[in-house]
Design an enzyme around this catalytic site. Structure first.
Site, PDB file in Angstrom:
ATOM      1  N   GLN A  99       1.895  -6.076  -3.159  1.00  0.00           N
ATOM      2  CA  GLN A  99       2.429  -6.204  -1.795  1.00  0.00           C
ATOM      3  C   GLN A  99       3.748  -5.428  -1.655  1.00  0.00           C
ATOM      4  OE1 GLN A  99       1.287  -9.514  -3.339  1.00  0.00           O
ATOM      5  NE2 GLN A  99      -0.616  -8.584  -2.713  1.00  0.00           N
ATOM      6  N   GLY A 127       1.588   2.999  -2.589  1.00  0.00           N
ATOM      7  CA  GLY A 127       1.215   3.881  -3.698  1.00  0.00           C
ATOM      8  C   GLY A 127       1.777   3.356  -5.015  1.00  0.00           C
ATOM      9  N   LYS A 128       1.963   2.027  -5.082  1.00  0.00           N
ATOM     10  CA  LYS A 128       2.539   1.415  -6.298  1.00  0.00           C
ATOM     11  C   LYS A 128       1.683   1.707  -7.532  1.00  0.00           C
ATOM     12  CE  LYS A 128       2.282  -2.586  -4.242  1.00  0.00           C
ATOM     13  NZ  LYS A 128       1.967  -2.161  -2.873  1.00  0.00           N
ATOM     14  N   LYS A 181      -0.392   4.188  -8.148  1.00  0.00           N
ATOM     15  CA  LYS A 181      -0.291   5.569  -8.624  1.00  0.00           C
ATOM     16  C   LYS A 181       0.962   5.735  -9.481  1.00  0.00           C
ATOM     17  CE  LYS A 181       0.884  10.192  -7.882  1.00  0.00           C
ATOM     18  NZ  LYS A 181       0.778  11.510  -7.302  1.00  0.00           N
ATOM     19  N   ARG A 226      -5.289   0.421   8.530  1.00  0.00           N
ATOM     20  CA  ARG A 226      -3.867   0.079   8.438  1.00  0.00           C
ATOM     21  C   ARG A 226      -3.151   0.604   9.673  1.00  0.00           C
ATOM     22  NH1 ARG A 226      -3.708   2.469   2.328  1.00  0.00           N
ATOM     23  NH2 ARG A 226      -4.577   0.672   1.253  1.00  0.00           N
ATOM     24  N   ASP A 261       0.811  -1.224   0.000  1.00  0.00           N
ATOM     25  CA  ASP A 261       0.000   0.000   0.000  1.00  0.00           C
ATOM     26  C   ASP A 261       0.842   1.272   0.000  1.00  0.00           C
ATOM     27  OD1 ASP A 261      -2.233  -1.678   0.144  1.00  0.00           O
ATOM     28  OD2 ASP A 261      -2.174  -1.695   2.328  1.00  0.00           O
ATOM     29  N   THR A 279      -5.777 -11.702   3.716  1.00  0.00           N
ATOM     30  CA  THR A 279      -6.938 -11.069   3.071  1.00  0.00           C
ATOM     31  C   THR A 279      -8.046 -12.095   2.805  1.00  0.00           C
ATOM     32  OG1 THR A 279      -5.977 -11.463   0.907  1.00  0.00           O
ATOM     33  CG2 THR A 279      -5.501  -9.330   1.923  1.00  0.00           C
ATOM     34  N   HIS A 317      -5.061  -1.816  -5.535  1.00  0.00           N
ATOM     35  CA  HIS A 317      -4.234  -0.780  -6.146  1.00  0.00           C
ATOM     36  C   HIS A 317      -5.101   0.383  -6.619  1.00  0.00           C
ATOM     37  CE1 HIS A 317      -0.710  -3.746  -7.093  1.00  0.00           C
ATOM     38  NE2 HIS A 317      -0.955  -3.608  -5.818  1.00  0.00           N
TER      39      HIS A 317
HETATM   40  P1  GDP Z   1      -0.742   0.311  -3.567  1.00  0.00           P
HETATM   41  O1  GDP Z   1      -1.362  -0.950  -3.077  1.00  0.00           O
HETATM   42  O2  GDP Z   1       0.723   0.367  -3.286  1.00  0.00           O
HETATM   43  O3  GDP Z   1      -1.026   0.591  -5.012  1.00  0.00           O
HETATM   44  O4  GDP Z   1      -1.389   1.498  -2.720  1.00  0.00           O
HETATM   45  P2  GDP Z   1      -2.942   1.639  -2.302  1.00  0.00           P
HETATM   46  O5  GDP Z   1      -3.718   2.048  -3.484  1.00  0.00           O
HETATM   47  O6  GDP Z   1      -3.389   0.447  -1.547  1.00  0.00           O
HETATM   48  O7  GDP Z   1      -2.840   2.788  -1.215  1.00  0.00           O
HETATM   49  C1  GDP Z   1      -2.264   4.025  -1.497  1.00  0.00           C
HETATM   50  C2  GDP Z   1      -3.310   5.109  -1.200  1.00  0.00           C
HETATM   51  O8  GDP Z   1      -2.683   6.359  -1.131  1.00  0.00           O
HETATM   52  C3  GDP Z   1      -4.354   5.257  -2.301  1.00  0.00           C
HETATM   53  O9  GDP Z   1      -5.569   5.666  -1.738  1.00  0.00           O
HETATM   54  C4  GDP Z   1      -3.779   6.354  -3.190  1.00  0.00           C
HETATM   55  O10 GDP Z   1      -4.781   7.043  -3.923  1.00  0.00           O
HETATM   56  C5  GDP Z   1      -3.152   7.247  -2.157  1.00  0.00           C
HETATM   57  N1  GDP Z   1      -1.956   7.982  -2.580  1.00  0.00           N
HETATM   58  C6  GDP Z   1      -0.967   7.603  -3.418  1.00  0.00           C
HETATM   59  N2  GDP Z   1       0.020   8.524  -3.444  1.00  0.00           N
HETATM   60  C7  GDP Z   1      -0.367   9.500  -2.592  1.00  0.00           C
HETATM   61  C8  GDP Z   1       0.254  10.707  -2.148  1.00  0.00           C
HETATM   62  O11 GDP Z   1       1.359  11.062  -2.534  1.00  0.00           O
HETATM   63  N3  GDP Z   1      -0.435  11.452  -1.237  1.00  0.00           N
HETATM   64  C9  GDP Z   1      -1.657  11.082  -0.754  1.00  0.00           C
HETATM   65  N4  GDP Z   1      -2.237  11.859   0.138  1.00  0.00           N
HETATM   66  N5  GDP Z   1      -2.264   9.952  -1.148  1.00  0.00           N
HETATM   67  C10 GDP Z   1      -1.616   9.160  -2.039  1.00  0.00           C
HETATM   68  P1  IMO Z   2      -0.991  -4.218  -2.176  1.00  0.00           P
HETATM   69  O1  IMO Z   2      -0.546  -4.775  -3.490  1.00  0.00           O
HETATM   70  C1  IMO Z   2      -0.976  -4.634   2.154  1.00  0.00           C
HETATM   71  C2  IMO Z   2      -0.970  -8.691   3.739  1.00  0.00           C
HETATM   72  C3  IMO Z   2      -2.188  -9.173   4.513  1.00  0.00           C
HETATM   73  C4  IMO Z   2      -1.524 -10.136   5.481  1.00  0.00           C
HETATM   74  C5  IMO Z   2      -0.427 -10.762   4.630  1.00  0.00           C
HETATM   75  C6  IMO Z   2      -0.805 -12.121   4.030  1.00  0.00           C
HETATM   76  O2  IMO Z   2      -2.265  -3.464  -2.232  1.00  0.00           O
HETATM   77  O3  IMO Z   2       0.116  -3.465  -1.517  1.00  0.00           O
HETATM   78  P2  IMO Z   2      -2.395 -12.797   1.999  1.00  0.00           P
HETATM   79  O4  IMO Z   2      -3.869 -12.564   1.794  1.00  0.00           O
HETATM   80  O5  IMO Z   2      -1.519 -12.232   0.945  1.00  0.00           O
HETATM   81  O6  IMO Z   2      -2.085 -14.238   2.290  1.00  0.00           O
HETATM   82  O7  IMO Z   2      -2.069 -12.020   3.383  1.00  0.00           O
HETATM   83  O8  IMO Z   2      -0.161  -9.855   3.581  1.00  0.00           O
HETATM   84  N1  IMO Z   2      -1.259  -8.180   2.367  1.00  0.00           N
HETATM   85  C7  IMO Z   2      -1.212  -6.894   2.038  1.00  0.00           C
HETATM   86  N2  IMO Z   2      -0.994  -5.800   2.803  1.00  0.00           N
HETATM   87  N3  IMO Z   2      -1.137  -4.501   0.818  1.00  0.00           N
HETATM   88  C8  IMO Z   2      -1.330  -5.592   0.043  1.00  0.00           C
HETATM   89  O9  IMO Z   2      -1.339  -5.522  -1.295  1.00  0.00           O
HETATM   90  C9  IMO Z   2      -1.414  -6.846   0.648  1.00  0.00           C
HETATM   91  N4  IMO Z   2      -1.622  -8.102   0.181  1.00  0.00           N
HETATM   92  C10 IMO Z   2      -1.501  -8.912   1.252  1.00  0.00           C
HETATM   93  O10 IMO Z   2      -2.828  -8.102   5.168  1.00  0.00           O
HETATM   94  O11 IMO Z   2      -0.884  -9.413   6.510  1.00  0.00           O
HETATM   95 MG    MG Z   3      -2.890  -1.595  -1.778  1.00  0.00          MG
END
Ligand code: GDP
Ligand code: IMO
Ligand code: MG
Length: 432
Positions: free
Chosen positions: A224, A15-16, A18, A305, A13, A128, A41
């Site tokens: 992840q 911000g991959k 983005k 989180r 999470d 998850t 994502h």
């Molecule tokens: P990912 O799993 O790595 O793609 O990230 P997620 O989408 O799960 O979580 C990142 C969150 O942060 C999302 O809601 C994005 O829209 C938000 N986000 C990404 N970059 C930024 C940033 O620079 N600033 C803020 N405030 N939010 C961001």
């Molecule tokens: P993105 O790609 C954050 C965490 C779960 C748990 C552990 C194992 O959005 O960053 P799983 O269901 O994979 O067997 O769970 O990994 N987890 C994540 N945490 N972002 C994710 O994906 C995750 N995918 C799995 O919360 O701790």
């Molecule tokens: Mg994510």
């Protein structure tokens, strides 16, 4: 060439998506190389928010090939839902390709993941519940079903004859769950075959050979993060695949020479969903403040989180085990109102005062470790509209420079908000 892999450098999470969406404009091919629908994502583009789980975050552009590759695991029901959602938004999916060697999450994988977490587990991982661990276990154990099997009756029959009796025994006798009849599973597999049919990447060898010969630009999207990697993360509190940059080589089948740059995505702080050690975690009002301003709630499960200060020890570790070449730092804007910002620079063992400058891999002793912090003055300004480095306040610049010093590599991208436009690109890895 500039082929780049986007790697989560913390616990996911970061911000991959983005950053993938942003870099995808210069890519011809975008490849999701591991994980499954455990990923959530988020891409914010054209005033809309898109949440991807399996489909690569480059899909919003026309004329790009977006591959869900062999290293992934696919729960067909989740894919069906995601495809339907995107089609309803009029997103063109002509470029979507699903690798015939991707593994399929079967219903028993979901059953077992759910019940292991709820009832039988002594060490709860907080998964998850998308069947990820059981699907990868079966893949490694050679009990897996791949996308290509759905189109070969002989292969599917032979695999099911091998797998089902064992699975049913486990489901019934170990977990007290219902068994599956071969007939029901064959019918289900027919449904799955129809979900995948328009997208199966049957000609992947010709297409990718030509793409490499023609110097097409490839962007690899990780799910992840390094600290959730099955080999290098906080085992056993990890996922079951290889999010590290090396995972892009195996998961895409393109090998190490297809990848030039590895961008580690790091938040200006750290978050973690689920169980497991997290040394710089803030279980206090500051943690809550980060969670609220950063909107830190899981995309896939909605879980809050856990939040903590930036941890330079794991950042250095991610550089090493993923061979990172630069950093994309996200969410620094979350600190806009903070008086003080801390960075964890090392750990101290409470029992004997021993200092750890490098990441100790035995997570069972992490409970004895406390973070050693360095304190920085906040910038107390809105940076979310900055599009150039020079526009950043002095204290923000100092903080970024210090992060670079501590981590040992340069920041190439600074993200200051969820939108595409809220980005400062210092050096575009796709153009190196
Ligand atoms: P990912 O799993 O790595 O793609 O990230 P997620 O989408 O799960 O979580 C990142 C969150 O942060 C999302 O809601 C994005 O829209 C938000 N986000 C990404 N970059 C930024 C940033 O620079 N600033 C803020 N405030 N939010 C961001
Ligand atoms: P993105 O790609 C954050 C965490 C779960 C748990 C552990 C194992 O959005 O960053 P799983 O269901 O994979 O067997 O769970 O990994 N987890 C994540 N945490 N972002 C994710 O994906 C995750 N995918 C799995 O919360 O701790
Ligand atoms: Mg994510």
């Amino acid at each position: 060439m500039g082929n780049t892999v986007v790697v989560g450098a913390q616990w996911g999470d970061e911000g991959k998506a983005k950053i993938t969406d942003l870099l995808a404009i210069d890519a011809d091919i975008i490849i999701r190389y591991q994980g499954g629908c455990n990923a959530g994502h988020t891409v914010v583009a054209n005033n809309k928010t898109f949440k991807f789980h399996l489909i690569p975050s480059g899909i919003l552009y026309k004329n790009k090939t977006c591959i869900i590759s062999a290293g992934t695991v696919i729960y067909p029901e989740a894919l069906k839902k995601e495809i339907a959602g995107l089609l309803a938004e009029n997103i063109n999916l002509d470029g979507l390709k699903i690798h015939p060697l991707a593994s399929i999450t079967m219903p028993w994988h979901i059953d077992i993941d759910g019940i292991s977490e709820d009832k039988t587990a002594k060490t709860k991982i907080g998964t998850t519940k998308k069947g990820i661990g059981p699907t990868y276990s079966d893949k490694i154990g050679r009990y897996g079903i791949k996308v290509e099997d759905l189109y070969d009756k002989e292969a599917l029959n032979s695999k099911l004859d091998n797998i089902l009796p064992l699975k049913n025994k486990i489901l019934k006798e170990v977990y007290g769950l219902k068994e599956y009849s071969k007939n029901d599973i064959l019918n289900l597999c027919n449904e799955y075959a129809e979900i995948f049919r328009p997208y199966v990447f049957w000609n992947w060898q010709e297409a990718l050979t030509t793409a490499l010969q023609d110097n097409k630009k490839i962007l690899f999207e990780g799910a992840q993060g390094v600290m959730l990697d099955i080999d290098w993360g906080t085992y056993p509190f990890v996922t079951s695949s290889n999010p590290i940059a090396g995972g892009a080589a195996t998961g895409s089948g393109l090998g190490i020479n297809a990848i030039k740059e590895a961008v580690g995505i790091m938040k200006a702080y750290v978050t973690r969903v689920g169980e497991g050690p997290f040394i710089s975690e803030l279980e206090n009002d500051i943690g809550k403040k980060i969670q609220t301003i950063g909107a830190e709630f899981g995309v896939t499960t909605g879980r809050p989180r856990r939040c903590g200060w930036f941890d330079a020890v794991i950042a250095k570790y991610a550089v090493l085990v993923s061979g990172l070449t630069s950093i994309a730092l996200t969410k620094a804007d979350v600190f806009d109102t903070f008086d003080e910002i801390k960075i964890c620079i090392a750990y101290k063992d409470k029992r004997n005062g021993k200092i750890y400058n490098h990441y100790p891999t035995n997570v069972y002793m992490h409970k004895y470790l406390e973070p050693i912090y360095e304190s920085h003055k906040g910038w107390k300004e809105d940076i979310s509209k900055c599009t150039k480095y020079d526009e950043l306040p002095l204290n923000a610049k100092k903080y970024l420079t210090r992060l670079e010093e501590l981590i040992g590599i340069k920041i190439s991208i600074i993200s200051v908000g969820p939108n595409r436009e809220q980005t400062i690109i210092l050096k575009n890895p796709m153009k190196i």
